[in-house]
Write a protein that holds these residues in place. Structure first.
Motif, PDB file in Angstrom:
ATOM      1  N   ALA A   1     144.479 -13.472  -8.414  1.00  0.00           N
ATOM      2  CA  ALA A   1     144.514 -14.226  -9.666  1.00  0.00           C
ATOM      3  C   ALA A   1     143.643 -15.462  -9.534  1.00  0.00           C
ATOM      4  N   SER A   2     142.848 -15.728 -10.544  1.00  0.00           N
ATOM      5  CA  SER A   2     142.005 -16.918 -10.553  1.00  0.00           C
ATOM      6  C   SER A   2     142.864 -18.168 -10.736  1.00  0.00           C
TER       7      SER A   2
ATOM      8  N   TYR B   1     142.269 -20.465 -12.582  1.00  0.00           N
ATOM      9  CA  TYR B   1     142.116 -20.895 -13.973  1.00  0.00           C
ATOM     10  C   TYR B   1     142.826 -19.970 -14.949  1.00  0.00           C
ATOM     11  N   SER B   2     143.485 -18.931 -14.454  1.00  0.00           N
ATOM     12  CA  SER B   2     144.216 -18.008 -15.324  1.00  0.00           C
ATOM     13  C   SER B   2     145.657 -18.468 -15.466  1.00  0.00           C
ATOM     14  N   ASP B   3     146.372 -17.829 -16.377  1.00  0.00           N
ATOM     15  CA  ASP B   3     147.792 -18.136 -16.571  1.00  0.00           C
ATOM     16  C   ASP B   3     148.681 -17.197 -15.772  1.00  0.00           C
TER      17      ASP B   3
END
Length: 274
Positions: A63-64, A66-68
């Motif tokens: 998961a980045s 900057y993702s949720d």
């Protein structure tokens, strides 16, 4: 490619630096790990619970920041276990990883090592201090140890589950003396085998390490982005309490004085296959 990697690994000294295989993405890295095991079967010490697989996967965080989405916990634990193996020379002769895994920065090796500890049978150990060491390494205290990254204390018995091991460890104390160390089955809670030593290592990157200034850095970032002060106060309280809260992974850099490139964990003379 897997056959070539197996041939190269077989020609390297058993106690020498590993062969690092760099793949284009995580799917290819996972596939290559499985394929190498078909052609490469290095000698293993059956009495060493740290004996690694034919090829060690250093997984990519899925998961980045900057993702949720929060990263998969098993992936994060596997990555930290692989870093421990690299840092302490238990990685085996083949390490496989993707380009994203290589480029993602990690906790500096010296700060990571400060949260590791070796427990030795017949050695001395303060139970309460050891429990605090586990908490500082990110372990969660639960009534029963079933999953990696957890521990429990019952009188003179401490169960803890470092992800680098396949099974959790049961430590028995008589006063401050380590009477025994045993691996046990987390489902049946039955003893599997005795060991003479056991390691613990960090299970979270969101741990404040030496020299970090999380309050100052978070306040500066919040001011720059116009973040609501109520939310900032909540985040600061969670960080200061050592809580593992949703979204903490996006703030990993503020927990450390610096983030290090992965190659700082690699020994000199490592071989590369791209």
């Amino acid at each position: 490619a897997s056959l070539v990697v197996a041939h190269l690994a077989a020609r390297r000294p058993a106690a020498g630096p590993p062969l690092l295989v760099l793949c284009r993405d995580e799917a290819r890295a996972q596939q290559l790990v499985e394929e190498v095991a078909v052609f490469w079967s290095p000698p293993r010490d059956a009495d060493d619970p740290l004996s690694g697989p034919a090829a060690l996967l250093l997984p990519e965080v899925d998961a980045s920041p900057y993702s949720d989405l929060a990263p998969d916990r098993r992936t994060s634990l596997g990555r930290l276990a692989a870093l421990f193996r690299l840092l302490h020379g238990h990685q085996g002769q083949v390490v496989v990883l993707s380009m994203r895994s290589l480029l993602r920065r990690v906790v500096a090796p010296d700060h990571f090592d400060e949260r590791c500890e070796l427990v030795v049978e017949k050695g001395t150990l303060d139970r309460d201090r050891f429990a605090l060491t586990l908490v500082r390494a990110g372990y969660q205290r639960l009534p029963v140890v079933e999953d990696p990254g957890t521990f429990t204390v019952r009188g003179g018995v401490v169960d803890f589950f470092p992800p680098v091991y396949r099974y959790p460890v049961r430590l028995e104390l008589d006063g401050d003396t380590v009477v025994s160390l045993r691996l046990f089955d987390p489902e049946s809670q039955r003893t599997l085998r005795r060991v003479d030593h056991a390691y613990l290592h960090p299970v979270r990157e969101t741990l404040v390490t030496r020299g970090a200034q999380p309050r100052e850095r978070l306040l500066a970032a919040a001011d720059a982005s116009g973040h609501p002060s109520s939310r900032v106060r909540f985040l600061l309280s969670q960080i200061e309490e050592g809580a593992d809260f949703f979204g903490a992974e996006a703030l990993v850099p503020i927990f450390h004085q610096r983030m290090a490139p992965l190659w700082e964990y690699l020994p000199a003379g490592v071989g590369w296959v791209v």
